[in-house]
Structure formats: structure tokens, C-alpha cells
Write an enzyme that holds these catalytic residues in place. Structure first.
Site, PDB file in Angstrom:
ATOM      1  N   CYS A 113       0.806  -1.226   0.000  1.00 38.61           N
ATOM      2  CA  CYS A 113       0.000   0.000   0.000  1.00 38.61           C
ATOM      3  C   CYS A 113       0.840   1.278   0.000  1.00 38.61           C
ATOM      4  O   CYS A 113       0.366   2.338  -0.382  1.00 38.61           O
ATOM      5  CB  CYS A 113      -0.943  -0.004   1.195  1.00 38.61           C
ATOM      6  SG  CYS A 113      -2.071  -1.409   1.210  1.00 38.61           S
ATOM      7  N   HIS A 246      -3.544   7.194   1.957  1.00 35.74           N
ATOM      8  CA  HIS A 246      -3.913   5.847   1.540  1.00 35.74           C
ATOM      9  C   HIS A 246      -5.315   5.559   2.045  1.00 35.74           C
ATOM     10  O   HIS A 246      -5.630   5.798   3.210  1.00 35.74           O
ATOM     11  CB  HIS A 246      -2.912   4.847   2.116  1.00 35.74           C
ATOM     12  CG  HIS A 246      -3.338   3.421   1.972  1.00 35.74           C
ATOM     13  ND1 HIS A 246      -3.786   2.904   0.775  1.00 35.74           N
ATOM     14  CD2 HIS A 246      -3.387   2.400   2.865  1.00 35.74           C
ATOM     15  CE1 HIS A 246      -4.079   1.636   0.934  1.00 35.74           C
ATOM     16  NE2 HIS A 246      -3.857   1.304   2.195  1.00 35.74           N
ATOM     17  N   ASN A 276     -10.113  -0.160  -0.476  1.00 30.86           N
ATOM     18  CA  ASN A 276      -8.648  -0.101  -0.400  1.00 30.86           C
ATOM     19  C   ASN A 276      -8.066  -0.671  -1.693  1.00 30.86           C
ATOM     20  O   ASN A 276      -8.166  -1.877  -1.940  1.00 30.86           O
ATOM     21  CB  ASN A 276      -8.183  -0.907   0.813  1.00 30.86           C
ATOM     22  CG  ASN A 276      -6.679  -0.861   1.015  1.00 30.86           C
ATOM     23  OD1 ASN A 276      -5.924  -0.478   0.127  1.00 30.86           O
ATOM     24  ND2 ASN A 276      -6.231  -1.281   2.192  1.00 30.86           N
TER      25      ASN A 276
END
Length: 319
Positions: A113, A246, A276
Site C-alpha cells: 500500500c 492511503h 482499499n
């Protein structure tokens, strides 16, 4: 002073958009359960003909168009992904070929990520050193390929997508990437990982996560690295116009903003629409906020992310 300036942004999402209600038809969950714990309402799931590289290509094309550049102007491609099309060659070289670029430096970065922040840092360094003049920095993922669809604690959290920026060398002290800071701590491997690999199981594997512990680390690490990056740039939290984080979990975004004393309205939130998307989430959120007019030229941005490894990082950008 040579700085790397963001001259264009772009993003791409798979055609299929999946709501929580649709997901609840096959997974033991409900819309209320997902929204309360994560803030997620929708995610996009890649179809058979949609891959990390094709999504990366489409995001790159949009970024090039926004920058007013052709693919032939690019001499560097850095693509961040944890879900490449193939073990090798890199997805970056596949994007290069799809764009019709015969020769440029092209490689993948693997930091999950945090991948886009790592890729941005690498491209910034190459531009500052003179090794590149114009770069495509891409975050692209097809996380749906590594999800255990019987694990309701993880499969509801992720989606597929891509985001990209064009970085260009410019003699300026007033805009561009002002600072960046990266970290990694491999001691936390077992908190967020995939249980497969080429040299271990010979399989792709599935994503595994201990969510509560990841949440705790995320809030501390993200607020700390954001402050570190601002300090490197000689700035403070009060100077920030927008935080582009993020997009893992709405509660993490809220807790991080609160810890830094930042107003919630200064945080770009797209997790409700995209879930996500790992390395794609920061550039996807950035492109969304640029295109809807929230982020304007001259705004001071902080981009930040944390992912498996653990890896985490932040960059301060004068857009």
C-alpha cells in the site's frame, strides 16, 4: 533548483462496480457492518480482460493527456504494485509496450500500500539527479485476485484500480515534490501478508491480516511520518491545504487527522467509493480531488500511506 513537478494526474477503474449489498449476497456480511467498521460502500472488481497493466496503461494515458504530453515524451516508468501481471517481466514494461514507447527505463516497485510513495520517491531522486526528465509514476492493483472470498474480515476491504502522475523536471523552488520520507519494519510481516510466493509455496496465495493490530500501527506511523516529511520541508501541519492519504479505512483517516490536529474537511476521502486499492489508492484519490476541483495549483499537499511489511511513507508536494 531542479524539482520533480506533477504536471498531470490520471486514474482508471474496472467496469464492474460492486456495492456492499451485492457483496452480501455471496459473503456473510451486511452493508451496515461494512460501513460502520470501514466507511466503504463500493469497490471495483477487475474482469477477465482487465489486469494491473491494462489499468495502469489507462491511468497513464489519462495523466499524459492532463499533462499535455505524449507517451514518447516519457523516459522513465515506475509502477508500484503487489499484484503484477506476471512474476516477470515487470508490469511497467508491459505498460511501456502498450503505450508504444520503444525505449525508456521501466521497472516495478513492491511496497504494497506504500508502493506509490516509494515509487514517487525513486522517480523524484532520478529526476533531481538528471537521470530522467519526464516520468510516469503509477500505482496499479488487482487485489481481487488474491482475496479469500470466504474471509469476510478482509475480502470486503479491497478493490481494484490504478492511478498515475506525470512528473517533470523543472527549475523551481516554489512547487513540486518538496520532501519525502520512507520507512520499513519487517518485524511485522505476520500482521499483513499473503500466504504464498514463488520461492516458498509456488502459489500466488491469499491475503491475511490482523486488522486491529494493523489499525493501531497505522495511526501512529502515519501521523509520525507526515510530521517528519513536513519538518524536512520546513513546514507545519497548519500549512497543509490537503492530505491525500492511503484509502484503507475511514476510521484510520479520521484518527490520523485528529492526532495531527487537522480538520477532517482537509482530508481527501475516496475509500467509500473505491475501497482499499493498495498502491493505487493515493494516486486515485489525488486524481479524483484534482478533477473535481478541490485540489488547485499552488495547494500544499501531503501524500501518505502504510502497507504490509510494514512499509510507510509520506511526501510533501506543492501542486
Amino acid at each position: 533548483m531542479i524539482r520533480a513537478v506533477i504536471t498531470g494526474t490520471g486514474s482508471a477503474l474496472p467496469a464492474r462496480r460492486v456495492s456492499n449489498a451485492e457483496l452480501a449476497e455471496t459473503v456473510d456480511t451486511t452493508d451496515e457492518w461494512i460501513v460502520e467498521r470501514t466507511g466503504i460502500r463500493f469497490r471495483h472488481i477487475a474482469g477477465p480482460d482487465e489486469t494491473t497493466a491494462t489499468l495502469g496503461r489507462d491511468a497513464a494515458k489519462a495523466a499524459l493527456a492532463a499533462a499535455g504530453r505524449s507517451a514518447q515524451d516519457i523516459d522513465l516508468i515506475v509502477l508500484a504494485t503487489a499484484t503484477p501481471d506476471q512474476t516477470f517481466p515487470s508490469s511497467a514494461t508491459k505498460v511501456q509496450a502498450m503505450l508504444g514507447i520503444n525505449d525508456c527505463v521501466a521497472f516495478d516497485v513492491a511496497a504494497v500500500c506504500s508502493g506509490f510513495l516509494y515509487a514517487l520517491h525513486v522517480a523524484d531522486g532520478m529526476i533531481r539527479s538528471g537521470a530522467a526528465r519526464r516520468a510516469l509514476v503509477i500505482g496499479a492493483e488487482t487485489f481481487s485476485r488474491i482475496l479469500d472470498w470466504e474471509d469476510r474480515g478482509t475480502c470486503v476491504l479491497f478493490g481494484d484500480g490504478a492511478g498515475a502522475v506525470v512528473l517533470e523536471a523543472e527549475e523551481t523552488e516554489s512547487r513540486g515534490i518538496l520532501s519525502s520520507k520512507l520507512h520499513a519494519d519487517g518485524r511485522h510481516n505476520e500482521l499483513l501478508y499473503v500466504d504464498g510466493g514463488v520461492s516458498t509455496t509456488g502459489t500466488v496465495g491469499k491475503l491475511r491480516m490482523k486488522g486491529r493490530e494493523v489499525f493501531r500501527h497505522a495511526v501512529v506511523n502515519l501521523s509520525t511520518v507526515l510530521t517528519e516529511a513536513l519538518t524536512l520541508a520546513g513546514l507545519e501541519a497548519k500549512d497543509v491545504d490537503w492530505v491525500v492519504p492511503h484509502q484503507a479505512n475511514a476510521r484510520i483517516l479520521e484518527a490520523t487527522a485528529k492526532k495531527l490536529g487537522l480538520a477532517p474537511e482537509k482530508v481527501v476521502v475516496t475509500v467509500d467509493q473505491h475501497a482499499n486499492t493498495s498502491a493505487a489508492s493515493v494516486p486515485l484519490a489525488l486524481d479524483t480531488a484534482v478533477r473535481d476541483g478541490r485540489i488547485k495549483r499552488g495547494d500544499l499537499l501531503v501524500l501518505e500511506a502504510m502497507g504490509g511489511g510494514f512499509t510507510w511513507g509520506a511526501a510533501v508536494v506543492r501542486y
